[in-house]
Design a protein around this motif. Structure first.
Motif, PDB file in Angstrom:
ATOM      1  N   LEU A   1      34.342  87.279  18.758  1.00 20.92           N
ATOM      2  CA  LEU A   1      33.845  85.938  19.534  1.00 20.92           C
ATOM      3  C   LEU A   1      33.972  84.828  18.659  1.00 20.92           C
ATOM      4  O   LEU A   1      33.862  84.776  17.483  1.00 20.92           O
ATOM      5  N   SER A   2      34.596  83.912  19.375  1.00 17.07           N
ATOM      6  CA  SER A   2      34.800  82.687  18.808  1.00 17.07           C
ATOM      7  C   SER A   2      33.810  81.550  19.626  1.00 17.07           C
ATOM      8  O   SER A   2      33.683  81.660  20.896  1.00 17.07           O
ATOM      9  N   VAL A   3      32.997  80.635  18.960  1.00 15.60           N
ATOM     10  CA  VAL A   3      32.051  79.916  19.698  1.00 15.60           C
ATOM     11  C   VAL A   3      32.508  78.301  19.871  1.00 15.60           C
ATOM     12  O   VAL A   3      33.148  77.947  18.779  1.00 15.60           O
ATOM     13  N   LYS A   4      32.660  77.824  20.754  1.00 15.01           N
ATOM     14  CA  LYS A   4      32.839  76.653  21.215  1.00 15.01           C
ATOM     15  C   LYS A   4      31.778  75.407  20.955  1.00 15.01           C
ATOM     16  O   LYS A   4      30.645  76.017  21.180  1.00 15.01           O
ATOM     17  N   PRO A   5      31.919  74.299  20.049  1.00 17.58           N
ATOM     18  CA  PRO A   5      30.793  73.521  19.928  1.00 17.58           C
ATOM     19  C   PRO A   5      30.233  73.096  21.104  1.00 17.58           C
ATOM     20  O   PRO A   5      30.963  73.075  22.072  1.00 17.58           O
ATOM     21  N   HIS A   6      28.802  72.758  20.968  1.00 19.01           N
ATOM     22  CA  HIS A   6      27.948  72.372  22.254  1.00 19.01           C
ATOM     23  C   HIS A   6      28.103  73.306  23.447  1.00 19.01           C
ATOM     24  O   HIS A   6      27.528  72.796  24.631  1.00 19.01           O
ATOM     25  N   SER A   7      28.516  74.705  22.882  1.00 18.17           N
ATOM     26  CA  SER A   7      28.422  75.786  24.069  1.00 18.17           C
ATOM     27  C   SER A   7      26.981  76.168  24.250  1.00 18.17           C
ATOM     28  O   SER A   7      26.522  76.854  25.423  1.00 18.17           O
ATOM     29  N   THR A   8      26.184  75.797  23.346  1.00 17.09           N
ATOM     30  CA  THR A   8      24.582  75.975  23.535  1.00 17.09           C
ATOM     31  C   THR A   8      23.748  74.499  23.001  1.00 17.09           C
ATOM     32  O   THR A   8      24.451  73.706  22.676  1.00 17.09           O
ATOM     33  N   ASP A   9      22.681  74.629  23.431  1.00 14.21           N
ATOM     34  CA  ASP A   9      21.637  73.524  23.170  1.00 14.21           C
ATOM     35  C   ASP A   9      21.516  73.117  21.681  1.00 14.21           C
ATOM     36  O   ASP A   9      21.777  72.177  21.124  1.00 14.21           O
ATOM     37  N   ALA A  10      21.478  74.415  20.864  1.00 11.76           N
ATOM     38  CA  ALA A  10      21.443  74.303  19.367  1.00 11.76           C
ATOM     39  C   ALA A  10      21.975  75.698  18.801  1.00 11.76           C
ATOM     40  O   ALA A  10      22.428  76.649  19.651  1.00 11.76           O
ATOM     41  N   LEU A  11      21.993  75.719  17.583  1.00 11.66           N
ATOM     42  CA  LEU A  11      22.569  77.064  16.992  1.00 11.66           C
ATOM     43  C   LEU A  11      21.736  77.576  15.977  1.00 11.66           C
ATOM     44  O   LEU A  11      20.967  76.569  15.346  1.00 11.66           O
ATOM     45  N   ARG A  12      21.931  78.740  15.744  1.00  9.74           N
ATOM     46  CA  ARG A  12      21.100  79.384  14.489  1.00  9.74           C
ATOM     47  C   ARG A  12      22.286  79.663  13.658  1.00  9.74           C
ATOM     48  O   ARG A  12      22.927  80.877  13.956  1.00  9.74           O
TER      49      ARG A  12
ATOM     50  N   SER B   1      31.838  72.300  10.755  1.00  9.59           N
ATOM     51  CA  SER B   1      32.926  72.758  11.545  1.00  9.59           C
ATOM     52  C   SER B   1      33.254  74.293  11.376  1.00  9.59           C
ATOM     53  O   SER B   1      33.980  74.666  12.309  1.00  9.59           O
ATOM     54  N   ARG B   2      32.605  74.836  10.294  1.00 10.08           N
ATOM     55  CA  ARG B   2      32.858  76.258  10.014  1.00 10.08           C
ATOM     56  C   ARG B   2      31.901  77.017  10.895  1.00 10.08           C
ATOM     57  O   ARG B   2      32.150  78.342  10.961  1.00 10.08           O
ATOM     58  N   ALA B   3      31.097  76.650  11.622  1.00 12.39           N
ATOM     59  CA  ALA B   3      30.055  77.220  12.433  1.00 12.39           C
ATOM     60  C   ALA B   3      30.911  77.795  13.787  1.00 12.39           C
ATOM     61  O   ALA B   3      30.799  76.927  14.910  1.00 12.39           O
ATOM     62  N   ARG B   4      31.604  78.767  13.592  1.00 10.53           N
ATOM     63  CA  ARG B   4      32.559  79.063  14.831  1.00 10.53           C
ATOM     64  C   ARG B   4      32.520  80.756  15.038  1.00 10.53           C
ATOM     65  O   ARG B   4      32.937  80.984  16.157  1.00 10.53           O
ATOM     66  N   ARG B   5      31.863  81.405  14.278  1.00 10.24           N
ATOM     67  CA  ARG B   5      31.811  82.902  14.578  1.00 10.24           C
ATOM     68  C   ARG B   5      30.940  83.421  15.412  1.00 10.24           C
ATOM     69  O   ARG B   5      29.771  83.303  15.115  1.00 10.24           O
ATOM     70  N   GLY B   6      30.947  83.786  16.559  1.00  7.26           N
ATOM     71  CA  GLY B   6      30.053  84.309  17.281  1.00  7.26           C
ATOM     72  C   GLY B   6      29.986  85.829  16.950  1.00  7.26           C
ATOM     73  O   GLY B   6      30.609  86.671  16.373  1.00  7.26           O
ATOM     74  N   VAL B   7      28.569  86.426  16.885  1.00  8.83           N
ATOM     75  CA  VAL B   7      28.051  87.589  16.661  1.00  8.83           C
ATOM     76  C   VAL B   7      27.213  88.085  17.588  1.00  8.83           C
ATOM     77  O   VAL B   7      26.506  87.715  18.534  1.00  8.83           O
TER      78      VAL B   7
END
Length: 393
Positions: free
Chosen positions: A211-222, A247-253
Motif C-alpha cells: 500500500l502506498s499512501v497519497k498526501p491528504h488522503s485522510t484528515d490527519a495521520l498517525r 515526505s517519507r510518510a508514504r507506506r500504508g499498513v
C-alpha cells in the motif's frame, strides 16, 4: 513542606565513576555479579542488555555498601538524567557514569525521590547544574546541591504509591509481552523441527510495500517513524497533519503486516501491526511485509525477529556510515516454512490470539504512561492531592 538540599535528604550517595577491576587488582569475569552502567538505564528501568561481570571477591571490594530496595539510580552523563528505582535488594556493582541515591527514611521516601528526579523541579535543576558542550554531565558535588521541596512523609508515600501503581502495571505488561513473544518464537522453532519443511525466499512468501499512501488522503495521520520502533514493538506514533508530515510518510499498513527498518537493519527496528488506527502511515524507511497463507503474521514476526535475520541484512547492506538494505536483497532471505499450508494456518490460529493480547497490553501501557505523565507534575506540585490514610510505610 520543607525545603532541603539532596545532600541532607540522602543517607548515602554511591559514586564509583572511574572504578575498574584493574584498579582493584583484578579483571572482568564471564559470570558472577553484574556491573551496571549508564548504558543499562533506559525507559526508567535497568535493562538486561550486555554487561560486564565481576567475581564475588571483586564485588565485595567494589561495593562495600550494596544496592538496596528503595535506592534510586541516576545517570551522570551519556545520557544525563536517566533514572531507575530499585524495588528489591540486588548484588550488582555500580559502574560508569552512574550514581545511586539512598533516601534518609525518616524524611524522604525513595520512590518519591525517584519521581522527583523523573519529572519534578529537581530534574530541571539537575540539567541546569550540568556542564559540558559535546557531552552534558553532572558532578556529585553539584548533584547533591539540588534542592528538594518535601511534603510530609505520609504524603510522599501516597504520591509514590499512586504513580507506582501505574508503573507496576506497565512493568507487568512489559513482562507479559516479553514472555509471550518468547513462547511463540519457541513454538515456531519446535513446529519447524517436527514437521516437513522447505526453504523459500522471503519474496515468494510475502508482498512488499503493498500500500502506498497519497498526501491528504485522510484528515490527519498517525505516523510511524523508524526512531519510534524498537525490536518487536512500536514505542510511539506521531499525530500529524499532512502539512506537518515528512515526505517519507508514504507506506500504508494493514492489520497483520510486519514492518522492518531497511536503514541500520542491525538495530532490529521491527513490529507486527495489529488493528491499526485509520490514518496509520509508516516511513518509507520501512519495508512493509504483508503475510500469506504460507507465512502468516505470527510466523513472519518470529522469522524477522530472529537475530539471524538481522545478521543476514547487515551482511547484504550497503553503505558504511548509513547502512541500508534494498527490498530485493531482503526478499532473497531464505525462510524455512512448513510444506503443508494447513500446518502454517494452524500455527497462526494457535498463536495470533496471544500476539493480539500482547498488542493490547502494550496499548494499555501507552495509556497508563500518558496518565502517569499527566498526574506526575500535578501531584508533585501539590495542585492535586491524594488520600494519605492507609498507605503502607
Amino acid at each position: 513542606m520543607i525545603s532541603i538540599p539532596l545532600r541532607e535528604a540522602a543517607q548515602l550517595v554511591i559514586d564509583h565513576r572511574g572504578k575498574t577491576p584493574k584498579k582493584l587488582g583484578g579483571d572482568w569475569t564471564e559470570s558472577g555479579h553484574r556491573v551496571v552502567s549508564a548504558l543499562n538505564i533506559k525507559n526508567s528501568r535497568v535493562d538486561s542488555n550486555e554487561h560486564h561481570y565481576i567475581s564475588t571477591e571483586m564485588y565485595e571490594k567494589w561495593m562495600p555498601d550494596p544496592l538496596r530496595a528503595g535506592d534510586v539510580l541516576v545517570t551522570s552523563e551519556a545520557p544525563l538524567g536517566e533514572v531507575a528505582f530499585l524495588d528489591r535488594d540486588v548484588e550488582w556493582a555500580l559502574g560508569q557514569r552512574l550514581f545511586a541515591l539512598r533516601a534518609r527514611p525518616e524524611i524522604l521516601d525513595g520512590r518519591y525521590l525517584y519521581y522527583l528526579l523523573k519529572g519534578g523541579k529537581p530534574r530541571e535543576e539537575l540539567f541546569a547544574r550540568a556542564t559540558g558542550t559535546t557531552v552534558l554531565g553532572i558532578r556529585q558535588a553539584e548533584l547533591v546541591r539540588i534542592q528538594l521541596e518535601l511534603p510530609s512523609l505520609g504524603e510522599q508515600r501516597a504520591i509514590a504509591a499512586t504513580l507506582g501503581a501505574l508503573d507496576d502495571k506497565i512493568e507487568s505488561n512489559r513482562q507479559l509481552a516479553e514472555r509471550a513473544s518468547a513462547v511463540i518464537d519457541a513454538s515456531a522453532s519446535q513446529l519447524l523441527a517436527r514437521t516437513s519443511t522447505e526453504v523459500l525466499p522471503l519474496a515468494d512468501l510475502v508482498e512488499f510495500n503493498r500500500l502506498s499512501v497519497k498526501p491528504h488522503s485522510t484528515d490527519a495521520l498517525r505516523y510511524i517513524d523508524i526512531a519510534s520502533v524498537s525490536p518487536g514493538q512500536i514505542d510511539s506514533v506521531q499525530e500529524l497533519t499532512w502539512d506537518e508530515a515528512p515526505s517519507r510518510a508514504r507506506r500504508g499498513v494493514s492489520d497483520g503486516d510486519v514492518i522492518y527498518s531497511t536503514v541500520r537493519p542491525g538495530n532490529r527496528a521491527f513490529a507486527l501491526i495489529v488493528d491499526p488506527t485509520p490514518g496509520s502511515v509508516a516511513s518509507t524507511g520501512f519495508a512493509v511485509m504483508s503475510p500469506s497463507v504460507r507465512l502468516g503474521s505470527s510466523m513472519l514476526t518470529s522469522v524477522v525477529g530472529a537475530p539471524e535475520f538481522a545478521e543476514y541484512l547487515e551482511s547484504v547492506a550497503h553503505g558504511s556510515a548509513y547502512p541500508a538494505v534494498g527490498i530485493q536483497a531482503m526478499g532473497s532471505y531464505p525462510v524455512v516454512v512448513p510444506k503443508e499450508a494447513v500446518v502454517a494456518e494452524q500455527f497462526e490460529a494457535d498463536t495470533m490470539p496471544l500476539r493480539r493480547r500482547v498488542a493490547q497490553a502494550r496499548a494499555e501501557s501507552e495509556r497508563l504512561a500518558a496518565l502517569r505523565d499527566t498526574l506526575l507534575p500535578e501531584l508533585l506540585s501539590g495542585r492535586m492531592r491524594v488520600p494519605v490514610e492507609g498507605v503502607a510505610a
